[in-house]
Motif scaffolding. Structure first.
Motif, PDB file in Angstrom:
ATOM      1  N   ARG A 116       5.069  -3.919  20.544  1.00 40.66           N
ATOM      2  CA  ARG A 116       4.790  -4.067  19.113  1.00 40.66           C
ATOM      3  C   ARG A 116       4.006  -2.849  18.682  1.00 40.66           C
ATOM      4  O   ARG A 116       3.217  -2.295  19.460  1.00 40.66           O
ATOM      5  CB  ARG A 116       3.991  -5.334  18.822  1.00 40.66           C
ATOM      6  CG  ARG A 116       4.875  -6.547  18.808  1.00 40.66           C
ATOM      7  CD  ARG A 116       4.201  -7.726  18.174  1.00 40.66           C
ATOM      8  NE  ARG A 116       5.077  -8.879  18.301  1.00 40.66           N
ATOM      9  CZ  ARG A 116       4.770 -10.090  17.879  1.00 40.66           C
ATOM     10  NH1 ARG A 116       3.600 -10.314  17.311  1.00 40.66           N
ATOM     11  NH2 ARG A 116       5.616 -11.090  18.016  1.00 40.66           N
ATOM     12  N   TYR A 117       4.225  -2.452  17.438  1.00 36.41           N
ATOM     13  CA  TYR A 117       3.571  -1.256  16.936  1.00 36.41           C
ATOM     14  C   TYR A 117       2.753  -1.613  15.710  1.00 36.41           C
ATOM     15  O   TYR A 117       3.248  -2.290  14.809  1.00 36.41           O
ATOM     16  CB  TYR A 117       4.638  -0.207  16.590  1.00 36.41           C
ATOM     17  CG  TYR A 117       4.078   1.022  15.925  1.00 36.41           C
ATOM     18  CD1 TYR A 117       3.231   1.883  16.624  1.00 36.41           C
ATOM     19  CD2 TYR A 117       4.377   1.323  14.603  1.00 36.41           C
ATOM     20  CE1 TYR A 117       2.701   3.003  16.018  1.00 36.41           C
ATOM     21  CE2 TYR A 117       3.862   2.442  13.989  1.00 36.41           C
ATOM     22  CZ  TYR A 117       3.023   3.279  14.701  1.00 36.41           C
ATOM     23  OH  TYR A 117       2.498   4.391  14.085  1.00 36.41           O
ATOM     24  N   ARG A 172      10.328   0.701  24.178  1.00 43.13           N
ATOM     25  CA  ARG A 172      11.150  -0.246  23.398  1.00 43.13           C
ATOM     26  C   ARG A 172      12.479  -0.488  24.090  1.00 43.13           C
ATOM     27  O   ARG A 172      13.106  -1.517  23.895  1.00 43.13           O
ATOM     28  CB  ARG A 172      11.407   0.320  21.995  1.00 43.13           C
ATOM     29  CG  ARG A 172      10.297   0.013  21.025  1.00 43.13           C
ATOM     30  CD  ARG A 172      10.646   0.515  19.644  1.00 43.13           C
ATOM     31  NE  ARG A 172       9.592   0.147  18.702  1.00 43.13           N
ATOM     32  CZ  ARG A 172       9.123   0.944  17.759  1.00 43.13           C
ATOM     33  NH1 ARG A 172       9.604   2.156  17.601  1.00 43.13           N
ATOM     34  NH2 ARG A 172       8.185   0.520  16.947  1.00 43.13           N
ATOM     35  N   GLU A 225       0.586   3.668   2.104  1.00 46.49           N
ATOM     36  CA  GLU A 225       0.976   3.957   3.491  1.00 46.49           C
ATOM     37  C   GLU A 225       2.196   3.130   3.893  1.00 46.49           C
ATOM     38  O   GLU A 225       3.096   3.611   4.572  1.00 46.49           O
ATOM     39  CB  GLU A 225      -0.171   3.635   4.453  1.00 46.49           C
ATOM     40  CG  GLU A 225      -1.289   4.647   4.446  1.00 46.49           C
ATOM     41  CD  GLU A 225      -0.826   6.054   4.807  1.00 46.49           C
ATOM     42  OE1 GLU A 225       0.147   6.180   5.559  1.00 46.49           O
ATOM     43  OE2 GLU A 225      -1.432   7.010   4.318  1.00 46.49           O
ATOM     44  N   LEU A 249      -8.916 -10.376  12.098  1.00 45.97           N
ATOM     45  CA  LEU A 249      -7.763  -9.497  11.882  1.00 45.97           C
ATOM     46  C   LEU A 249      -7.130  -9.016  13.183  1.00 45.97           C
ATOM     47  O   LEU A 249      -5.923  -8.834  13.264  1.00 45.97           O
ATOM     48  CB  LEU A 249      -8.178  -8.277  11.040  1.00 45.97           C
ATOM     49  CG  LEU A 249      -8.640  -8.585   9.620  1.00 45.97           C
ATOM     50  CD1 LEU A 249      -9.050  -7.305   8.911  1.00 45.97           C
ATOM     51  CD2 LEU A 249      -7.526  -9.254   8.828  1.00 45.97           C
ATOM     52  N   ASP A 293       9.792   5.028  21.969  1.00 50.60           N
ATOM     53  CA  ASP A 293      11.221   4.996  22.308  1.00 50.60           C
ATOM     54  C   ASP A 293      11.431   4.496  23.734  1.00 50.60           C
ATOM     55  O   ASP A 293      12.287   3.661  24.001  1.00 50.60           O
ATOM     56  CB  ASP A 293      11.812   6.411  22.218  1.00 50.60           C
ATOM     57  CG  ASP A 293      12.286   6.703  20.817  1.00 50.60           C
ATOM     58  OD1 ASP A 293      12.248   5.772  19.999  1.00 50.60           O
ATOM     59  OD2 ASP A 293      12.659   7.857  20.544  1.00 50.60           O
ATOM     60  N   LYS A 322      -7.228  -0.966   7.353  1.00 44.36           N
ATOM     61  CA  LYS A 322      -7.522   0.439   7.062  1.00 44.36           C
ATOM     62  C   LYS A 322      -8.962   0.589   6.566  1.00 44.36           C
ATOM     63  O   LYS A 322      -9.672   1.509   6.951  1.00 44.36           O
ATOM     64  CB  LYS A 322      -6.536   0.957   6.017  1.00 44.36           C
ATOM     65  CG  LYS A 322      -6.613   2.449   5.808  1.00 44.36           C
ATOM     66  CD  LYS A 322      -5.649   2.871   4.737  1.00 44.36           C
ATOM     67  CE  LYS A 322      -5.815   4.351   4.429  1.00 44.36           C
ATOM     68  NZ  LYS A 322      -4.986   4.763   3.315  1.00 44.36           N
ATOM     69  N   ALA A 374      -3.087   1.926   9.169  1.00 50.51           N
ATOM     70  CA  ALA A 374      -3.126   2.468   7.806  1.00 50.51           C
ATOM     71  C   ALA A 374      -2.179   1.723   6.870  1.00 50.51           C
ATOM     72  O   ALA A 374      -2.329   1.787   5.651  1.00 50.51           O
ATOM     73  CB  ALA A 374      -2.776   3.946   7.825  1.00 50.51           C
ATOM     74  N   THR A 375      -1.195   1.020   7.435  1.00 54.19           N
ATOM     75  CA  THR A 375      -0.269   0.295   6.564  1.00 54.19           C
ATOM     76  C   THR A 375      -0.806  -1.087   6.202  1.00 54.19           C
ATOM     77  O   THR A 375      -0.190  -1.797   5.419  1.00 54.19           O
ATOM     78  CB  THR A 375       1.129   0.131   7.208  1.00 54.19           C
ATOM     79  OG1 THR A 375       0.983  -0.665   8.385  1.00 54.19           O
ATOM     80  CG2 THR A 375       1.747   1.462   7.554  1.00 54.19           C
ATOM     81  N   ARG A 376      -1.930  -1.484   6.809  1.00 54.49           N
ATOM     82  CA  ARG A 376      -2.550  -2.771   6.465  1.00 54.49           C
ATOM     83  C   ARG A 376      -3.870  -2.492   5.755  1.00 54.49           C
ATOM     84  O   ARG A 376      -4.872  -2.164   6.399  1.00 54.49           O
ATOM     85  CB  ARG A 376      -2.843  -3.604   7.730  1.00 54.49           C
ATOM     86  CG  ARG A 376      -1.636  -4.062   8.515  1.00 54.49           C
ATOM     87  CD  ARG A 376      -1.176  -5.470   8.132  1.00 54.49           C
ATOM     88  NE  ARG A 376      -2.234  -6.417   7.858  1.00 54.49           N
ATOM     89  CZ  ARG A 376      -2.686  -7.307   8.742  1.00 54.49           C
ATOM     90  NH1 ARG A 376      -2.209  -7.341   9.960  1.00 54.49           N
ATOM     91  NH2 ARG A 376      -3.624  -8.174   8.395  1.00 54.49           N
ATOM     92  N   SER A 378       0.827  -1.208   0.000  1.00 50.23           N
ATOM     93  CA  SER A 378       0.000   0.000   0.000  1.00 50.23           C
ATOM     94  C   SER A 378       0.861   1.259   0.000  1.00 50.23           C
ATOM     95  O   SER A 378       2.056   1.225   0.322  1.00 50.23           O
ATOM     96  CB  SER A 378      -0.895   0.014   1.233  1.00 50.23           C
ATOM     97  OG  SER A 378      -0.093   0.208   2.387  1.00 50.23           O
TER      98      SER A 378
END
Lengths: 420, 704
Positions: free
Chosen positions: B372-373, B364, A236, B410, B361, B383, B377-379, A234
């Motif tokens: 975990r982050y 971690r 993003e 998900l 920061d 999204k 929006a990156t999936r 994507s």
């Protein structure tokens, strides 16, 4: 597919490959003729005049209705296609594929049909030949069908049209190939009666795509990071990777003049080479990022030879392995992972001495990985490099496919023995 | 030479456009470009691209085309353009650059029957290469459509005749005159007109009014018709259209109450009838209008802030909304933090990670926390779900089990892994996550500010949230008033925690002329109301012309909304002479705010609404004296800017702001002393060095 056909030919089989015409492949994302140069000359290739109507870019072929509302027209096309076979974009190929395999079988009777997916419509052709002529078939399922590998969930229930098709076709298949353990587990759990017919046939890599030797990294003229593969992630996801790259470049002296070359197909149909991802890459030129479009298979090795580190950008999670990961490993270069932590590529990379580890898709973590990879590129020893390449040895496509084909032939022999 | 004509109905990505033209020119093509796009975009963005010619094509629609598909609208508005016809006649390749231009290319290809006609950049390149291979481009022929197309278009016009006649009696000049416009309202008001006729008339009059540029009149005609109609579906639809068009024009909607009421009433009826899909559609429209950013976020006042209880009351009285807002709770409570291993912390957001860097920061790098982050929006699959309000509502009404199953699939792996989820921004992803029972995972959600003015907090199931963090007490008060679940027995614990900001880097020595420079850091939204600061400047310059205003940050984007565009236009008009005179400096976006602050002696917060105003805090830390407007959205309430900051920093009016500045600046020593006090306060209250202890407490509790 090329390697599969070549392996059957090498083992003395008379092989016919049914595919679509070059110009139809061109509509998808382009054609790489260098790929077909290494097809064993004994393999016959039959090219059917099928094309994906949804990807048509010649407006003279459009009806007025399509020209007025292209997106709406494609949506209704997909609905129509699925009336024939439950797969958008390909469902209406069913009759032509079925006719083709029946005709070819009539001309030259087949002992085995191997259907590869996608498209899943190929399954209908395998089934037809089985129904009409009882030709045994196997399914090279790659990423499977009833598992959504990106989201890691069931893609459709058993009591659906797709579910019934999958169940029907698999019930008589002599063998079912998938690319990794999680997908194999899915199929063994969904169809316990077929469990022993499910085999893992990993994607692997072509030996001729690996660089002959490692180029010494030269930070003076700028380290080069590379991505080679289809740009299927994507916007993003890509933006996050580029943000990580920028952050790393601004803080790490080794990366101050580094470049990040992205190569591969992006978009298809009207958006071929012009999708938002391509624009994002071209916009990042000031950060040393270049996008150079696809690379012919024959040039892959020389491209890798110019790079100092690889950036493995992958979608999905534990059900996705990708083919790239094998090819990247075989370069012997440091690898930055830009994918989910719980990704099957992480399993494959485990133990690779020049891998920066799984850190998820987050700008800061990726920046750290870019910095680490820069140091690995400059400071790694020949021994580490050799070890990295050796890590990949087990995954050469020739080894994988030759074993898979041999095993399939054995199964076929047993099946025949049973029925005779 | 091969002539290529690009046509687009919207702006295109410039880098891709430039790259494509470069390749085409290299293949021996001459490329011209006609775009139904803003002329300013063409003038600014296309310089440096090797076009033979560029030409702006008409962008406004013909009246009869308003309701046609986009492609047809584009063709009807540009088909008689002489430049387009001339270039299309001599083109060897006609190229549509987007879906909206495909029909235009199709029509032109009927007239120039030898040209290639393609969709997209890469096919254009293929076409040019093919022509180059063939050697000679086809000779040009007559430019006219085939007879079959002429006949088809004639028949279409005959069919449209009744509409044409109606349009003639509601022509633009008639409707532009106030008498003509008023005359047309008479039959809309008249009693005993059959509904069918009234509706048709109402729509036509609204169309005519809009066409004449009388948009307020158009909305009025629709609302007037709606008020006389008994059919609840059409009533709701007409009110919806009336209000939507007012919001789109950037004006305060006059019929918002009626629109919300009629949509909610219709949703309730539909739900009672078991028609969940349509009930959700109407409920969703009511929420979309009621909580529209053009009404609350891009304005200097909001009916929600003015009277929160009254504003949300109408929603809460709706049975459909009550169903959606019913808490479903969780089977098990959140488990206490683990003792034998590190705490597993999932930090998640949907694209905006501006306030997460220090938190990530810190944890971690701690041995007792595993982080975990997840940026949803990156999936793409996640999204899509994060903004799916209709699916959330349908699922809660019992009409869409598939949605919950998808969220389950998900998100469950993340919930299974995590002991604690920290979800930033109380928006669609919070509503999505609370669709499912979190098991024994602790859920912490943080609400910053603007979310309170959206529909999302009403769609979050807070009975599945353990802790809700606010960044200011004033937002806690407002949100608790707005959302009944936050006052109920299953409400989450609420907390006020400052944002994680590193302020120590901002303490630098000021330049010599900083004392007379007012700073405004962050001017990218209407709520920042920079014109208030301009008024402060005006008053100060009446006393002392050394005062200047320094604006730091990107300007507000007029594309956000029509309301933003209006504000920006007004602001530009005010600023132009001040910039010219050197009284205002616009520094634009910068990564070095700390560096810019060395020139600033007074830091302003001119906003109508804020959560904490980061720019002000950074300014105060830098040693600029803070002057804070009592944010009008919260002024006079229990908590407001006066409780976020020391009372002495806060003023009610520009005059009071100017007075404070003049008093502080009476002597340099006085200014220095005030600045030092402000800096100390900022560093000891908001710096991450102190705030992080609150986060430790939140995440790790007594293990701290």
């Amino acid at each position: 597919m090329r390697e599969t056909a070549n392996q059957f030919a090498a083992q003395g089989w008379d092989v016919t490959v049914v595919t679509i015409k070059d110009e139809s492949w061109a509509l998808e994302s382009g054609v790489d003729h260098s790929l077909s140069q290494k097809v064993d000359p004994r393999v016959k290739v039959v090219k059917l005049p099928l094309r994906r109507e949804d990807l048509e870019t010649d407006i003279r072929r459009f009806s007025e209705q399509r020209a007025v509302s292209p997106a709406w027209w494609v949506r209704s096309l997909r609905d129509r296609q699925q009336e024939m076979f439950p797969e958008p974009n390909f469902g209406d190929w069913k009759d032509a594929l079925e006719d083709a395999v029946l005709r070819l079988h009539k001309e030259n009777p087949a002992d085995l049909l191997l259907a590869t997916c996608v498209p899943y419509t190929n399954l209908a052709a395998a089934w037809k030949l089985w129904e009409e002529a009882r030709v045994p078939y196997a399914v090279d399922f790659r990423d499977g069908w009833s598992i959504d590998v990106i989201d890691g969930r069931e893609a459709f229930i058993a009591d659906s049209e797709k579910g019934r098709w999958e169940s029907r076709v698999l019930s008589s298949a002599i063998s079912l190939w998938v690319v990794n353990d999680p997908i194999a587990e899915h199929y063994r759990a969904r169809y316990p009666q077929l469990a022993d017919r499910v085999h893992i046939v990993r994607n692997g890599y072509d030996v001729d795509s690996t660089p002959v030797r490692k180029r010494p990294a030269d930070p003076e003229s700028g380290l080069v990071f590379g991505y080679l593969g289809t740009i299927n992630f994507s916007v993003e996801h890509l933006r996050t990777v580029l943000n990580g790259w920028r952050a790393a470049r601004s803080r790490e002296p080794l990366l101050a003049n580094a470049r990040f070359e992205v190569r591969g197909y992006s978009g298809h149909g009207a958006l071929r080479g012009a999708n938002p991802q391509a624009d994002l890459l071209l916009d990042a030129e000031a950060d040393g990022v270049t996008y150079g479009g696809p690379v012919a298979k024959a040039e892959v090795a020389s491209i890798y030879a110019r790079w100092d580190a690889m950036v493995l950008i992958l979608i999905g999670g534990r059900y996705v392995t990708s083919g790239k990961v094998y090819e990247y490993m075989a370069t012997g270069l440091p690898i930055v992972s830009a994918h989910a932590i719980d990704h099957d590529a992480s399993n494959v990379l485990q133990g690779h001495p020049l891998w920066t580890g799984p850190r998820g898709v987050a700008g800061k973590a990726l920046a750290d990985a870019f910095v680490e990879a820069a140091h690995l590129a400059v400071e790694s020893t020949d021994e580490q490099h050799t070890k990295a390449m050796a890590h990949a040895d087990q995954f050469t496509r020739e080894i994988i496919m030759s074993a898979a084909v041999r095993q399939l032939v054995d199964v076929l022999g047993l099946e025949k023995g049973r029925t005779q | 030479m091969i002539n290529v004509l690009f046509i687009s109905a919207k702006t295109r990505p410039v880098s891709v456009l430039a790259g494509s033209v470069r390749k085409l020119v290299a293949e021996g093509a001459r490329v011209s470009y006609g775009g139904s796009v803003p002329e300013s975009w063409m003038a600014k963005k296309l310089t440096g691209i090797d076009f033979v010619e560029t030409h702006p094509l008409r962008r406004s629609n013909l009246r009869r085309a308003v309701d046609l598909p986009f492609g047809e609208r584009v063709w009807l508005r540009i088909h008689s353009d002489s430049w387009l016809r001339a270039r299309a006649r001599e083109a060897h390749v006609l190229v549509a650059l987007d879906d909206g231009a495909v029909y235009t290319v199709w029509q032109l290809a009927q007239r120039n029957r030898t040209a290639k006609a393609v969709n997209g950049f890469a096919p254009a390149l293929d076409a040019v290469r093919e022509l180059a291979r063939e050697g000679e481009a086809a000779a040009l022929r007559a430019f006219r459509p085939p007879v079959s197309l002429v006949v088809r278009e004639f028949a279409r016009r005959v069919r449209g005749l009744p509409g044409s006649l109606e349009r003639t009696v509601t022509a633009r000049p008639i409707m532009r005159s106030s008498i003509g416009a008023r005359l047309w309202r008479v039959p809309l008001r008249a009693p005993a007109v059959p509904d069918k006729l009234r509706i048709a008339m109402g729509r036509r009059v609204a169309e005519a009014m809009n066409w004449a540029g009388k948009y307020g009149g158009g909305s009025y005609a629709l609302a007037l018709t709606a008020s006389k109609i008994s059919d609840p579906a059409i009533k709701a639809e007409l009110y919806d259209k009336a209000v939507s068009q007012e919001i789109d024009r950037g004006t305060g909607p006059k019929h918002l109450d009626q629109a919300i009421q009629s949509l909610l009433a219709h949703a309730d009826d539909l739900q009672a009838a078991g028609e969940y899909k349509d009930a959700v559609k109407n409920l969703s429209r009511a929420l979309a209008l009621g909580f529209h950013r053009g009404v609350h976020i891009d304005q200097l006042a909001s009916p929600l802030a003015a009277d929160p209880e009254a504003f949300v009351g109408r929603f809460h009285r709706s049975r459909a909304m009550q169903t959606v807002m019913t808490p479903r709770g969780r089977v098990r409570p959140a488990a206490p933090p683990p003792t034998g291993r590190p705490l597993r912390l999932l930090v998640t957001t949907n694209a905006n990670d501006n306030f997460l860097h220090h938190i990530l920061d810190r944890y971690r790098n701690r041995h007792d926390v595993e982080v975990r982050y997840l940026d949803m929006a990156t999936r793409p699959s996640l999204k899509r779900l994060t903004w799916a309000d209709r699916k959330v509502m349908a699922e809660r009404m019992g009409g869409d089990d598939e949605h919950a199953a998808l969220v389950e699939d998900l998100m469950r792996p993340y919930l299974d892994w995590a002991d604690t989820v920290f979800l930033d921004w109380c928006l669609g992803h919070a509503a999505m996550l609370t669709t499912i029972d979190p098991g024994d995972t602790r859920i912490i959600v943080r609400l910053h500010s603007y979310e309170a003015f959206t529909r999302w907090p009403h769609l979050v199931d807070f009975s599945r949230v353990d802790d809700l963090i606010f960044v200011g007490s004033h937002l806690l008060d407002l949100t608790t008033t707005l959302v009944p679940q936050l006052r109920g027995p299953q409400a989450p614990r609420t907390h006020v925690l400052h944002n994680a900001v590193e302020l120590s880097a901002f303490t630098r020595e000021k330049t010599s002329d900083a004392r007379f420079n007012l700073g405004l850091v962050g001017v990218g939204q209407v709520v920042k109301d920079p014109l208030w600061a301009v008024e402060v400047l005006r008053l100060l310059r009446e006393e002392d012309e050394r005062y200047r205003l320094v604006m730091v940050g990107a300007d507000m984007d007029p594309k956000f909304s029509r309301a933003t565009k209006k504000y920006r236009k007004k602001m530009e008009a005010k600023l132009a002479p001040l910039v010219e005179a050197g009284a205002v400096l616009r520094l634009g976006p910068t990564k070095d705010v700390a560096g810019k602050l060395t020139d600033i002696g007074f830091i302003l917060s001119s906003s109508v609404r804020e959560s904490a105003h980061l720019g002000l805090m950074e300014g105060a830390a830098s040693g600029a004296v803070p002057v804070v407007r009592d944010w009008p959205f919260f002024a006079g309430k229990t908590h407001s800017a006066r409780t976020v900051y020391p009372n002495g920093w806060v003023v009610d009016t520009p005059a009071a702001a100017a007075q404070r500045i003049l008093e502080v600046n009476a002597t340099e020593e006085n200014w220095l002393e005030s600045a030092e006090l402000a800096s100390k306060h900022a560093l000891s209250t908001w710096d991450w060095a102190f705030v992080r202890a609150d986060f430790d407490q939140m995440f790790l509790g007594e293990r701290r």
